[in-house]
Design a protein around this motif. Structure first.
Motif, PDB file in Angstrom:
ATOM      1  N   GLU A  51     -27.690   1.018  -3.742  1.00 24.99           N
ATOM      2  CA  GLU A  51     -29.056   1.553  -3.268  1.00 24.99           C
ATOM      3  C   GLU A  51     -30.194   1.104  -4.383  1.00 24.99           C
ATOM      4  N   SER A  52     -29.545   0.924  -5.711  1.00 24.63           N
ATOM      5  CA  SER A  52     -30.253  -0.054  -6.819  1.00 24.63           C
ATOM      6  C   SER A  52     -30.755  -1.303  -6.142  1.00 24.63           C
ATOM      7  N   PHE A  53     -29.875  -2.009  -5.353  1.00 27.85           N
ATOM      8  CA  PHE A  53     -30.347  -3.323  -4.685  1.00 27.85           C
ATOM      9  C   PHE A  53     -31.343  -3.201  -3.861  1.00 27.85           C
ATOM     10  N   GLN A  54     -31.356  -2.012  -3.110  1.00 28.03           N
ATOM     11  CA  GLN A  54     -32.294  -1.652  -2.025  1.00 28.03           C
ATOM     12  C   GLN A  54     -33.741  -1.507  -2.561  1.00 28.03           C
ATOM     13  N   ARG A  55     -33.449  -0.653  -3.602  1.00 23.06           N
ATOM     14  CA  ARG A  55     -34.814  -0.406  -4.570  1.00 23.06           C
ATOM     15  C   ARG A  55     -35.291  -1.488  -5.127  1.00 23.06           C
ATOM     16  N   GLY A  56     -34.832  -2.610  -5.607  1.00 29.17           N
ATOM     17  CA  GLY A  56     -35.014  -3.637  -6.062  1.00 29.17           C
ATOM     18  C   GLY A  56     -35.813  -4.707  -5.247  1.00 29.17           C
ATOM     19  N   LEU A  57     -35.312  -4.512  -3.994  1.00 28.19           N
ATOM     20  CA  LEU A  57     -36.055  -5.239  -3.128  1.00 28.19           C
ATOM     21  C   LEU A  57     -37.578  -4.571  -2.791  1.00 28.19           C
ATOM     22  N   ARG A  58     -37.538  -3.197  -2.880  1.00 25.10           N
ATOM     23  CA  ARG A  58     -38.845  -2.597  -2.241  1.00 25.10           C
ATOM     24  C   ARG A  58     -39.853  -2.524  -3.434  1.00 25.10           C
ATOM     25  N   ARG A  59     -39.319  -2.637  -4.904  1.00 22.66           N
ATOM     26  CA  ARG A  59     -40.255  -2.408  -5.892  1.00 22.66           C
ATOM     27  C   ARG A  59     -41.112  -3.554  -6.036  1.00 22.66           C
ATOM     28  N   PRO A  60     -40.955  -4.680  -6.220  1.00 21.21           N
ATOM     29  CA  PRO A  60     -41.514  -5.980  -6.346  1.00 21.21           C
ATOM     30  C   PRO A  60     -42.811  -6.013  -5.564  1.00 21.21           C
ATOM     31  N   PRO A  61     -42.711  -5.737  -4.289  1.00 20.69           N
ATOM     32  CA  PRO A  61     -43.816  -5.849  -3.504  1.00 20.69           C
ATOM     33  C   PRO A  61     -44.756  -4.897  -3.795  1.00 20.69           C
ATOM     34  N   ARG A  63     -45.336  -3.426  -6.834  1.00 18.80           N
ATOM     35  CA  ARG A  63     -46.006  -3.750  -8.068  1.00 18.80           C
ATOM     36  C   ARG A  63     -46.878  -5.007  -8.059  1.00 18.80           C
ATOM     37  N   ARG A  64     -46.315  -5.839  -7.306  1.00 21.24           N
ATOM     38  CA  ARG A  64     -47.378  -6.922  -7.301  1.00 21.24           C
ATOM     39  C   ARG A  64     -48.189  -7.205  -6.369  1.00 21.24           C
ATOM     40  N   ALA A  65     -48.310  -6.291  -5.529  1.00 17.23           N
ATOM     41  CA  ALA A  65     -49.447  -6.147  -4.528  1.00 17.23           C
ATOM     42  C   ALA A  65     -49.223  -7.099  -3.431  1.00 17.23           C
ATOM     43  N   ALA A  66     -47.984  -7.807  -3.306  1.00 15.36           N
ATOM     44  CA  ALA A  66     -47.661  -8.713  -2.155  1.00 15.36           C
ATOM     45  C   ALA A  66     -47.075  -8.090  -1.114  1.00 15.36           C
ATOM     46  N   PRO A  67     -47.549  -8.719   0.229  1.00 16.82           N
ATOM     47  CA  PRO A  67     -47.156  -8.124   1.384  1.00 16.82           C
ATOM     48  C   PRO A  67     -45.449  -7.612   1.361  1.00 16.82           C
ATOM     49  N   ALA A  68     -45.135  -6.710   1.776  1.00 21.64           N
ATOM     50  CA  ALA A  68     -43.864  -6.232   1.667  1.00 21.64           C
ATOM     51  C   ALA A  68     -43.141  -7.213   2.679  1.00 21.64           C
ATOM     52  N   ARG A  69     -41.888  -7.558   2.314  1.00 23.24           N
ATOM     53  CA  ARG A  69     -41.109  -8.618   3.180  1.00 23.24           C
ATOM     54  C   ARG A  69     -39.976  -7.802   3.908  1.00 23.24           C
ATOM     55  N   ARG A  70     -39.552  -6.996   3.109  1.00 24.95           N
ATOM     56  CA  ARG A  70     -38.599  -6.058   3.759  1.00 24.95           C
ATOM     57  C   ARG A  70     -38.665  -4.428   3.587  1.00 24.95           C
ATOM     58  N   GLY A  71     -37.876  -3.803   4.008  1.00 20.73           N
ATOM     59  CA  GLY A  71     -37.921  -2.278   3.907  1.00 20.73           C
ATOM     60  C   GLY A  71     -38.705  -1.585   5.288  1.00 20.73           C
TER      61      GLY A  71
ATOM     62  N   GLY B 113     -18.779 -16.392  -7.876  1.00 21.25           N
ATOM     63  CA  GLY B 113     -17.894 -15.155  -8.174  1.00 21.25           C
ATOM     64  C   GLY B 113     -18.766 -14.017  -7.866  1.00 21.25           C
ATOM     65  N   ARG B 114     -17.971 -12.766  -8.151  1.00 22.07           N
ATOM     66  CA  ARG B 114     -18.579 -11.372  -7.803  1.00 22.07           C
ATOM     67  C   ARG B 114     -19.304 -11.084  -9.208  1.00 22.07           C
ATOM     68  N   ARG B 115     -20.477 -10.595  -8.959  1.00 15.59           N
ATOM     69  CA  ARG B 115     -21.469 -10.278  -9.894  1.00 15.59           C
ATOM     70  C   ARG B 115     -21.330  -8.836 -10.487  1.00 15.59           C
ATOM     71  N   GLU B 116     -21.530  -8.412 -11.809  1.00 13.31           N
ATOM     72  CA  GLU B 116     -21.494  -7.112 -12.076  1.00 13.31           C
ATOM     73  C   GLU B 116     -22.811  -6.484 -11.742  1.00 13.31           C
ATOM     74  N   PHE B 117     -24.134  -7.011 -12.143  1.00 11.15           N
ATOM     75  CA  PHE B 117     -25.198  -6.634 -11.794  1.00 11.15           C
ATOM     76  C   PHE B 117     -25.711  -7.702 -10.782  1.00 11.15           C
ATOM     77  N   LEU B 118     -26.479  -6.864  -9.730  1.00 14.70           N
ATOM     78  CA  LEU B 118     -26.999  -8.113  -8.606  1.00 14.70           C
ATOM     79  C   LEU B 118     -28.368  -8.164  -8.892  1.00 14.70           C
ATOM     80  N   PRO B 119     -28.825  -9.144  -8.850  1.00 10.78           N
ATOM     81  CA  PRO B 119     -30.091  -9.452  -9.214  1.00 10.78           C
ATOM     82  C   PRO B 119     -31.136  -8.790  -7.993  1.00 10.78           C
ATOM     83  N   ALA B 120     -32.230  -8.678  -7.974  1.00  6.25           N
ATOM     84  CA  ALA B 120     -33.210  -8.063  -6.947  1.00  6.25           C
ATOM     85  C   ALA B 120     -33.650  -9.335  -6.422  1.00  6.25           C
ATOM     86  N   LYS B 121     -33.302  -9.688  -5.198  1.00  4.78           N
ATOM     87  CA  LYS B 121     -33.780 -11.147  -4.267  1.00  4.78           C
ATOM     88  C   LYS B 121     -35.363 -10.756  -3.733  1.00  4.78           C
ATOM     89  N   HIS B 122     -35.845 -11.776  -4.068  1.00  2.27           N
ATOM     90  CA  HIS B 122     -37.352 -11.726  -3.739  1.00  2.27           C
ATOM     91  C   HIS B 122     -37.583 -12.252  -2.453  1.00  2.27           C
TER      92      HIS B 122
END
Lengths: 330, 122
Positions: A51-61, A63-71, B113-122
């Motif tokens: 879930e937090s990975f998914q949220r991490g994808l959505r949040r930057p667009p 905040r940075r006012a960039a076009p949303a790439r995913r979601g 390797g498997r990571r503990e916290f995954l970075p947010a991919k942009h």
């Protein structure tokens, strides 16, 4: 989808294919050539991480006012909670952040991606409590203010540690330096229930009296007078009703014993002891009777459970659970 | 420099002052308990809940009775004070322990390797 090359090697291709109806999980686990349907899929340890990975994808667009790439559009619409508060809140939070600068760079996302947004550990969390009492503690760390930490026993005050704060955390665990501790051992047994609440004034008055009695060579009369005086002058009165009841009882008995004479009588020994332990009561007119009981106690060679100790410790760690309050010395 | 094997314990330790106590492993200190007894010995290990294991301990009871113990385990809640040896630099010890956790967390390089916290991919 048929995996490449497995047709030649594996006994039956369907058994290693996840999407086939003849998939054999046990074989897939042990086979050295199990094909992965999505080899580049990220692995998560649990649903919360996903879930937090998914949220991490959505949040930057956002905040940075960039076009949303995913979601999905549905997801974006659902996340539009309180729009008015958000930029303000983000501003406030950003002003508190330690590494606020580099994060806002949009161009960073390319090659030199930061390993972590900002390290969050006990040291970086110390300045984050601005505006709250813990923020005051951080000010003490920063400015080197000497603090008095009141330490608790099971009921009431044990003593005071005064020192310089080096580090703290949200549990009020503290690391202090150059510590002077003034404390009293807790009283046990029957007196435990009759004991009046110890306050800071009483503690230090008792200490002063002890020191003065040591210096003057145990001049009981003067010391007992002083004790009576200080007890009358105390203003703090936080005693529980039950404690007061028993204490007054003891004091009544004390008066009678006192008037009978100053001689030590073995029969009255224990009573006088308990009575003398409750002698730190206040608001009592019978100062004279108490003075006589004090002198009796001081002449006795027995262990005095109300004795106040002091010691100096260079560096100490205090578990936050034992902290009653923290008082900043100006 | 033994970092706990549990992710949960590591994060708890990383965000609290227990990490300072973990940095005292191997040193001789005195732990004062909340029942007024004291244990002086070498710190073997401290976990994220402040449970402390000591070795070669001189245990002073709350009545004052002294005894010698090979090993002692103290529950975190029962601790009141931990004396920090004079030669220990508090700030430096905390930072060393944080670095140890950082090394364990990012072991094996960034992309392996498997990571503990995954970075947010942009």
């Amino acid at each position: 989808t048929e995996p490449r090359g497995s047709r030649r090697r594996s006994p039956s291709p369907g058994r290693l294919d996840v999407s086939s109806s003849r998939f054999d999980p046990l074989l897939a686990l042990y086979s050295p050539r199990t094909p992965l349907p999505f080899p580049a899929a990220p692995c998560f340890n649990n649903l919360a991480e996903y879930e937090s990975f998914q949220r991490g994808l959505r949040r930057p667009p956002g905040r940075r006012a960039a076009p949303a790439r995913r979601g999905a559009p549905a997801g974006r619409a659902s996340r539009r909670g309180p729009p008015a508060a958000d930029p303000e809140r983000i501003q406030r939070l950003r002003s508190l952040m330690v590494n606020a600068g580099p994060e806002q760079e949009g161009a960073e996302g390319g090659t030199a991606r930061r390993r972590r947004r900002a390290p969050r550990n006990v040291l970086t969390r110390m300045p984050l409590h601005e505006g709250s009492p813990l923020g005051e503690l951080h000010r003490c760390v920063r400015d080197g203010v000497r603090i008095n930490v009141h330490i608790r026993t099971f009921k009431g005050l044990r003593g005071v540690c005064t020192g310089f704060l080096v580090a703290f955390d949200k549990f009020w665990n503290m690391a202090l330096t150059d510590v002077d501790e003034t404390y009293r051992k807790p009283v046990m047994g029957k007196a435990f229930y009759a004991e009046p609440q110890l306050s800071l004034t009483r503690l230090f008055d008792r200490l002063k009296l002890q020191e003065s009695s040591g210096k003057k060579g145990a001049d009981s009369k003067t010391v007992s007078e002083e004790l009576a005086l200080t007890n009358d002058s105390q203003t703090l009165s936080l005693r529980a009703g039950s404690g007061r009841g028993r204490a007054e009882e003891e004091r009544e008995r004390q008066k009678h014993l006192g008037r009978a004479g100053e001689k030590k009588t073995p029969g009255d020994k224990c009573e006088a002891d308990v009575g003398s332990r409750t002698a730190h009561t206040e608001g009592d007119g019978a100062g004279g009777a108490r003075a006589r009981s004090q002198s009796r106690r001081r002449r006795r060679p027995k262990v005095d459970y109300q004795q106040v100790f002091t010691r100096h410790i260079n560096q100490i760690f205090i578990r936050g659970e034992n902290v009653l309050l923290v008082h900043l010395a100006h | 420099m033994e970092v706990s094997h549990s992710v949960k314990e590591r994060t708890i330790a990383e965000n609290s002052l227990v990490i300072l106590l973990q940095g005292l492993c191997g040193r001789v200190t005195t732990v004062e308990l909340r029942d007024e007894s004291a244990a002086a010995g070498r710190v073997t290990s401290v976990d994220a809940f402040m449970n402390v294991r000591l070795a070669e301990v001189t245990f002073t009871d709350r009545q004052g009775a002294v005894s010698h113990l090979d090993e002692l385990f103290v529950t975190g809640r029962n601790i009141r004070y931990v004396h920090i040896p004079d030669e220990v630099d508090i700030q430096a010890t905390i930072e060393e322990q944080l670095q140890a956790i950082h090394r364990v967390r990012y072991f094996g390089g960034r992309d392996k390797g498997r990571r503990e916290f995954l970075p947010a991919k942009h």
